[in-house]
Design an enzyme around this catalytic site. Structure first.
Site, PDB file in Angstrom:
ATOM      1  N   ASP A  95       0.885  -1.254  -0.001  1.00 49.41           N
ATOM      2  CA  ASP A  95       0.018   0.136  -0.103  1.00 49.41           C
ATOM      3  C   ASP A  95       0.939   1.258   0.095  1.00 49.41           C
ATOM      4  OD1 ASP A  95       0.859  -0.786   2.754  1.00 49.41           O
ATOM      5  OD2 ASP A  95      -0.682   0.412   3.428  1.00 49.41           O
ATOM      6  N   GLU A 160      -0.149  -0.944   5.961  1.00 43.23           N
ATOM      7  CA  GLU A 160       1.277  -0.472   6.813  1.00 43.23           C
ATOM      8  C   GLU A 160       0.952   1.253   6.878  1.00 43.23           C
ATOM      9  OE1 GLU A 160       5.077   1.283   7.797  1.00 43.23           O
ATOM     10  OE2 GLU A 160       3.961   1.825   5.977  1.00 43.23           O
TER      11      GLU A 160
END
Length: 407
Positions: A95, A160
């Site tokens: 991500d 994250e």
């Protein structure tokens, strides 16, 4: 040709091969607009590559498929090759943070572009090129050493950059429940500053956040005796908080620090004493101080100032991560040797910076080190990474595997 020239020529050829392979995979990942928590197919690309290299791949989903925001479903990938110890795991995230206004970018953020010696794209530094480099390194390593010692693993999340509640932390919980232990963990966060490999992170400070709410009594500024001003009540306590010495740090960590990031009060009128004040502050703390000690000292300060006050206070705490440290040992040495071999750099150990997913892995007993590309443009418009560093990073990662998994 001398042996020195032969070795240098061989190393150059190896770097070129690694660079093209890493560049190609990086571009494939960077084309995916995987804004947190959306993986957008990145892990499928990795799973296909790793399966071909002999890895057993397992997708782990946590969260609510129907939900949005912090409770949304998160896709994670656990891939492993081998069933013996030691287990060296690469931890990373697919991500990325939002791009902001794309008009401000020199090149479209999800159209990877090579220009001026750089690869430009959102996620180029943080941290899709790191994932690509370790994937290439693992492929080359197992091709050259199919009977290697131990096991190689990947722990890849798409949570994250977000709340980090359905990503690495949940995968680690699952692995612990299965008694599946990680011996060495290499986190691919962009740790380098001026040149590739000049800094590796062998630890991180803890992060303890707090939201302070002070409740008084609203009233007219001309009649303070009929009100209780939460701003006045909080000011002295907050001042002492910011001037306090929490510890003196140690050889690995700077002294614990506190920063107030927000103070909010008022009603919008200039002649009204407000009823409430809210302040947000954060500790970045070393191994010299514990979470409980910070809370106790903070409450002691506020209790003293509020003992005779008509106002009352409440603090809501949120621990984002405990401090962790990997002392100089086998993993640190393996990284230092690999960096020195590829770049000639004598790397520096550091625990500076924010938190990473290493905070979820270190408590299991694993040695954890962060090593990746330069971090100069992370989370910025025009994020980019030097193309020449891609092959070098893959070669460094392969060297670490050799140092840890070969006799």
């Amino acid at each position: 040709m001398s042996d020195f020239d032969k070795n240098r020529n061989t190393q150059s050829q190896t770097q070129a091969t690694h660079q093209q392979a890493t560049l190609d995979l990086s571009i494939a990942l960077l084309e995916r607009p995987s804004v947190t928590p959306d993986d957008d197919g990145c892990q499928d690309i990795l799973s296909e590559r790793l399966t071909q290299a002999g890895f057993d791949c397992e997708f782990m989903y946590y969260g609510d498929r129907q939900a949005k925001g912090e409770h949304a479903e998160v896709k994670n990938l656990w891939a492993r090759r081998g069933n013996t110890n030691p287990v060296i795991c690469f931890a990373g995230h697919t991500d990325v943070v939002p791009t902001g206004d794309e008009k401000n970018w020199t090149y479209p953020p999800f159209t990877p572009t090579i220009a001026d010696g750089y690869l430009w794209a959102r996620g180029a530094a943080d941290m899709k090129t790191g994932i690509a480099a370790f994937t290439v390194a693992a492929e080359r390593f197992v091709a050259n050493h199919p009977e290697h010692n131990g096991s190689i693993a990947f722990l890849i999340t798409s949570d994250e950059e977000g709340p980090s509640i359905n990503g690495t932390v949940k995968v680690v919980e699952t692995l612990e429940a299965r008694n599946e232990k990680i011996t060495y963990c290499l986190v691919g966060e962009p740790s380098s500053t001026d040149t590739l490999g000049d800094i590796i992170k062998n630890g991180r400070r803890g992060s303890l956040g707090a939201v302070l709410t002070v409740t008084g009594k609203q009233g007219h500024v001309a009649y303070p005796h009929l009100a209780s001003n939460p701003i006045h009540a909080a000011m002295s306590a907050l001042a002492e908080l910011t001037n306090a010495t929490w510890d003196n740090g140690n050889d690995y960590f700077p002294a614990t620090s506190l920063q107030i990031s927000n103070i909010n009060s008022g009603t919008g009128a200039t002649n009204v004493i407000p009823e409430t004040l809210e302040a947000v502050f954060n500790f970045r703390f070393s191994t010299e101080t514990s979470e409980d000690e910070l809370k106790a000292k903070t409450h002691a300060i506020f209790d003293r100032y509020f003992a005779d006050s008509k106002a009352a206070y409440d603090i809501h705490w949120k621990l984002s991560g405990q401090p962790f440290l990997t002392p100089e040992g086998k993993l640190v040495s393996a990284c230092q040797q690999a960096i020195k071999s590829v770049t000639g750099t004598d790397t520096t150990l550091s625990t500076s910076g924010g938190t990473s997913d290493g905070r979820f892995i270190a408590p299991t007993g694993a040695q954890v080190v962060e090593l990746g590309v330069r971090n100069a443009t992370i989370h910025q418009v025009d994020e980019k990474v030097e193309v020449d560093d891609l092959g070098k990073l893959a070669q460094i990662y392969e060297g670490i595997l050799e140092n840890l998994l070969l006799d």
